[in-house]
Design a protein around this motif. Structure first.
Motif, PDB file in Angstrom:
ATOM      1  N   GLY A  25       0.821  -1.201   0.000  1.00 31.93           N
ATOM      2  CA  GLY A  25       0.000   0.000   0.000  1.00 31.93           C
ATOM      3  C   GLY A  25       0.855   1.252   0.000  1.00 31.93           C
ATOM      4  N   TYR A  26       0.351   2.311  -0.631  1.00 32.83           N
ATOM      5  CA  TYR A  26       1.128   3.544  -0.779  1.00 32.83           C
ATOM      6  C   TYR A  26       0.227   4.750  -0.559  1.00 32.83           C
ATOM      7  CZ  TYR A  26       5.021   6.285  -2.710  1.00 32.83           C
ATOM      8  OH  TYR A  26       6.094   7.138  -2.880  1.00 32.83           O
ATOM      9  N   LEU A  27       0.525   5.504   0.493  1.00 30.51           N
ATOM     10  CA  LEU A  27      -0.216   6.722   0.838  1.00 30.51           C
ATOM     11  C   LEU A  27       0.758   7.880   0.999  1.00 30.51           C
ATOM     12  CD1 LEU A  27      -2.499   5.290   3.655  1.00 30.51           C
ATOM     13  CD2 LEU A  27      -3.267   6.030   1.408  1.00 30.51           C
ATOM     14  N   LEU A  28       0.245   9.096   0.919  1.00 34.35           N
ATOM     15  CA  LEU A  28       1.073  10.258   1.204  1.00 34.35           C
ATOM     16  C   LEU A  28       1.034  10.567   2.694  1.00 34.35           C
ATOM     17  CD1 LEU A  28       0.402  12.709  -1.740  1.00 34.35           C
ATOM     18  CD2 LEU A  28       2.423  11.345  -1.279  1.00 34.35           C
ATOM     19  N   ALA A  29       2.129  11.099   3.205  1.00 36.00           N
ATOM     20  CA  ALA A  29       2.255  11.376   4.638  1.00 36.00           C
ATOM     21  C   ALA A  29       1.153  12.313   5.141  1.00 36.00           C
ATOM     22  CB  ALA A  29       3.628  11.952   4.950  1.00 36.00           C
ATOM     23  N   GLY A  30       0.605  13.158   4.289  1.00 32.17           N
ATOM     24  CA  GLY A  30      -0.453  14.081   4.710  1.00 32.17           C
ATOM     25  C   GLY A  30      -1.857  13.504   4.590  1.00 32.17           C
ATOM     26  N   SER A  31      -1.980  12.195   4.411  1.00 31.03           N
ATOM     27  CA  SER A  31      -3.295  11.569   4.245  1.00 31.03           C
ATOM     28  C   SER A  31      -4.157  11.726   5.492  1.00 31.03           C
ATOM     29  CB  SER A  31      -3.142  10.075   3.946  1.00 31.03           C
ATOM     30  OG  SER A  31      -2.483   9.872   2.732  1.00 31.03           O
ATOM     31  N   ARG A  32      -5.474  11.749   5.284  1.00 26.28           N
ATOM     32  CA  ARG A  32      -6.404  11.799   6.405  1.00 26.28           C
ATOM     33  C   ARG A  32      -6.396  10.454   7.133  1.00 26.28           C
ATOM     34  NH1 ARG A  32      -9.368  12.678   2.133  1.00 26.28           N
ATOM     35  NH2 ARG A  32     -10.741  10.954   2.710  1.00 26.28           N
ATOM     36  N   VAL A  33      -6.772  10.475   8.399  1.00 18.74           N
ATOM     37  CA  VAL A  33      -6.794   9.250   9.209  1.00 18.74           C
ATOM     38  C   VAL A  33      -7.721   8.210   8.590  1.00 18.74           C
ATOM     39  CG1 VAL A  33      -7.417   8.258  11.457  1.00 18.74           C
ATOM     40  CG2 VAL A  33      -6.178  10.430  11.354  1.00 18.74           C
ATOM     41  N   ASP A  34      -8.892   8.656   8.079  1.00 17.34           N
ATOM     42  CA  ASP A  34      -9.825   7.681   7.513  1.00 17.34           C
ATOM     43  C   ASP A  34      -9.249   6.984   6.275  1.00 17.34           C
ATOM     44  OD1 ASP A  34     -10.105  10.144   6.154  1.00 17.34           O
ATOM     45  OD2 ASP A  34     -12.152   9.685   5.534  1.00 17.34           O
ATOM     46  N   GLU A  35      -8.389   7.690   5.512  1.00 19.75           N
ATOM     47  CA  GLU A  35      -7.758   7.053   4.356  1.00 19.75           C
ATOM     48  C   GLU A  35      -6.704   6.042   4.802  1.00 19.75           C
ATOM     49  OE1 GLU A  35      -6.097   8.091  -0.075  1.00 19.75           O
ATOM     50  OE2 GLU A  35      -5.877   9.637   1.464  1.00 19.75           O
ATOM     51  N   VAL A  36      -5.969   6.370   5.865  1.00 21.72           N
ATOM     52  CA  VAL A  36      -4.989   5.425   6.412  1.00 21.72           C
ATOM     53  C   VAL A  36      -5.712   4.170   6.911  1.00 21.72           C
ATOM     54  CG1 VAL A  36      -3.220   5.050   8.178  1.00 21.72           C
ATOM     55  CG2 VAL A  36      -3.373   7.271   7.031  1.00 21.72           C
ATOM     56  N   VAL A  37      -6.823   4.364   7.601  1.00 18.61           N
ATOM     57  CA  VAL A  37      -7.615   3.238   8.103  1.00 18.61           C
ATOM     58  C   VAL A  37      -8.140   2.393   6.947  1.00 18.61           C
ATOM     59  CG1 VAL A  37      -9.740   2.615   9.327  1.00 18.61           C
ATOM     60  CG2 VAL A  37      -8.227   4.370  10.273  1.00 18.61           C
ATOM     61  N   GLU A  38      -8.617   3.056   5.904  1.00 15.89           N
ATOM     62  CA  GLU A  38      -9.114   2.338   4.726  1.00 15.89           C
ATOM     63  C   GLU A  38      -7.995   1.501   4.102  1.00 15.89           C
ATOM     64  OE1 GLU A  38     -11.170   3.392   0.400  1.00 15.89           O
ATOM     65  OE2 GLU A  38     -11.125   4.920   1.961  1.00 15.89           O
ATOM     66  N   GLY A  39      -6.794   2.081   4.029  1.00 18.31           N
ATOM     67  CA  GLY A  39      -5.647   1.355   3.504  1.00 18.31           C
ATOM     68  C   GLY A  39      -5.290   0.147   4.358  1.00 18.31           C
ATOM     69  N   ILE A  40      -5.302   0.320   5.668  1.00 22.21           N
ATOM     70  CA  ILE A  40      -4.995  -0.775   6.591  1.00 22.21           C
ATOM     71  C   ILE A  40      -5.996  -1.911   6.417  1.00 22.21           C
ATOM     72  CG2 ILE A  40      -5.047  -1.422   9.043  1.00 22.21           C
ATOM     73  CD1 ILE A  40      -3.784   1.385   9.594  1.00 22.21           C
ATOM     74  N   ARG A  41      -7.269  -1.558   6.340  1.00 16.48           N
ATOM     75  CA  ARG A  41      -8.309  -2.591   6.195  1.00 16.48           C
ATOM     76  C   ARG A  41      -8.182  -3.329   4.861  1.00 16.48           C
ATOM     77  NH1 ARG A  41     -12.699   1.116   9.223  1.00 16.48           N
ATOM     78  NH2 ARG A  41     -12.260   0.318  11.306  1.00 16.48           N
ATOM     79  N   ALA A  42      -7.857  -2.591   3.801  1.00  8.74           N
ATOM     80  CA  ALA A  42      -7.677  -3.237   2.491  1.00  8.74           C
ATOM     81  C   ALA A  42      -6.514  -4.223   2.538  1.00  8.74           C
ATOM     82  CB  ALA A  42      -7.438  -2.178   1.416  1.00  8.74           C
ATOM     83  N   LEU A  43      -5.392  -3.811   3.126  1.00 10.19           N
ATOM     84  CA  LEU A  43      -4.221  -4.699   3.217  1.00 10.19           C
ATOM     85  C   LEU A  43      -4.529  -5.918   4.065  1.00 10.19           C
ATOM     86  CD1 LEU A  43      -2.779  -2.291   1.873  1.00 10.19           C
ATOM     87  CD2 LEU A  43      -0.838  -2.746   3.392  1.00 10.19           C
ATOM     88  N   ALA A  44      -5.261  -5.718   5.167  1.00  9.84           N
ATOM     89  CA  ALA A  44      -5.596  -6.839   6.052  1.00  9.84           C
ATOM     90  C   ALA A  44      -6.470  -7.868   5.339  1.00  9.84           C
ATOM     91  CB  ALA A  44      -6.301  -6.329   7.306  1.00  9.84           C
TER      92      ALA A  44
END
Length: 199
Positions: free
Chosen positions: A94-113
Motif C-alpha cells: 500500500g502507498y499513501l502520502l504522509a499528509g493523508s487523512r486518518v480515515d484514508e490510512v484506516v481504509e488502507g490498513i483494512r484493504a491490506l488486512a
C-alpha cells in the motif's frame, strides 16, 4: 477485562519520525477494529518509504509458520511515478502520502488486512498515467541519469563508453518518449516524475 474481538487488525507503526509515529499510533488506537501493537506480530506494518522498501523484502522471510507475513503500508513524502512503481515492484502492498487523512490510512490498513493492495488517489493516478507512456530502455535511463547531472554528450559517451552519435540517438529517443522539446525540459520532466531518482 474485556477480551478483544478476534477480528481486530493488528498494526505495527514503524515510522522513523517519532512524533509522527506517536500521532499515528494514537489516532489508529481510537479506530474500531484496529489494535496498535509494539511487536512484530502485526498484520500490517505502517512505515515511511525507505522503511517500506527495506521491510518488503524481509517480512516474508521472517513470517511465522502458519501465519501470513505482515503487509507493508507506506506513508511517503512523495508520490512521484518512479517511487510508487519501485515500491510496488519491491513488494510494498500500500502507498499513501504522509499528509493523508486518518480515515484514508484506516481504509488502507483494512484493504491490506483483507489481502488487497491500496494506493492513494494521487499514487493511483501516477501509475495510471505511467501506463500510457513509453518506458525508457535501460541505456536511455543511464543517459538520462547523466543528463540530469548536467553532462554534455561527449561526457556521457565517455562515461558510458559509447559513441557520441549513439548518445545523440538516445537523447532523441528520451525527448520523444518524455514529449520534451529540449534537454532542459527532459531534466524537468525526469525530476517531476522521479525518473532520475535511481541515479
Amino acid at each position: 477485562m474485556t477480551k478483544l474481538p478476534a477480528s481486530r487488525i493488528q498494526v505495527l507503526v514503524a515510522h522513523p519520525d517519532p512524533l509522527l509515529a506517536l500521532g499515528l499510533a494514537a489516532a489508529l488506537g481510537q479506530q474500531s477494529g484496529i489494535e496498535v501493537v509494539s511487536s512484530g506480530a502485526a498484520q500490517v506494518v505502517l512505515t515511511d518509504y525507505a522503511g517500506g522498501l527495506a521491510l518488503a523484502g524481509t517480512v516474508r522471510a521472517g513470517a511465522r509458520p502458519g501465519r501470513a507475513p505482515a503487509r507493508v503500508l507506506v506513508l511517503a513524502a512523495q508520490d512521484r511515478e518512479q517511487e510508487v512503481r519501485t515500491a510496488l515492484e519491491r513488494g510494498v502492498h500500500g502507498y499513501l502520502l504522509a499528509g493523508s487523512r486518518v480515515d484514508e490510512v484506516v481504509e488502507g490498513i483494512r484493504a491490506l488486512a483483507q489481502g488487497q493492495r491500496y494506493l492513494s488517489l494521487a499514487a493511483a493516478q501516477r501509475m495510471a498515467d505511467s501506463m500510457t507512456r513509453e518506458h525508457l530502455t535501460g541505456r536511455e535511463s543511464d543517459v538520462l541519469g547523466l543528463l540530469v547531472q548536467g553532462c554534455c554528450n561527449k561526457t556521457i559517451a565517455r562515461q558510458l563508453e559509447i559513441a557520441v552519435g549513439t548518445v545523440k540517438a538516445h537523447v532523441k529517443g528520451i525527448m520523444s518518449k518524455l514529449q520534451a522539446s529540449s534537454r532542459t525540459q527532459v531534466v524537468s520532466i525526469a525530476m517531476a516524475r522521479g525518473l532520475a531518482a535511481r541515479h
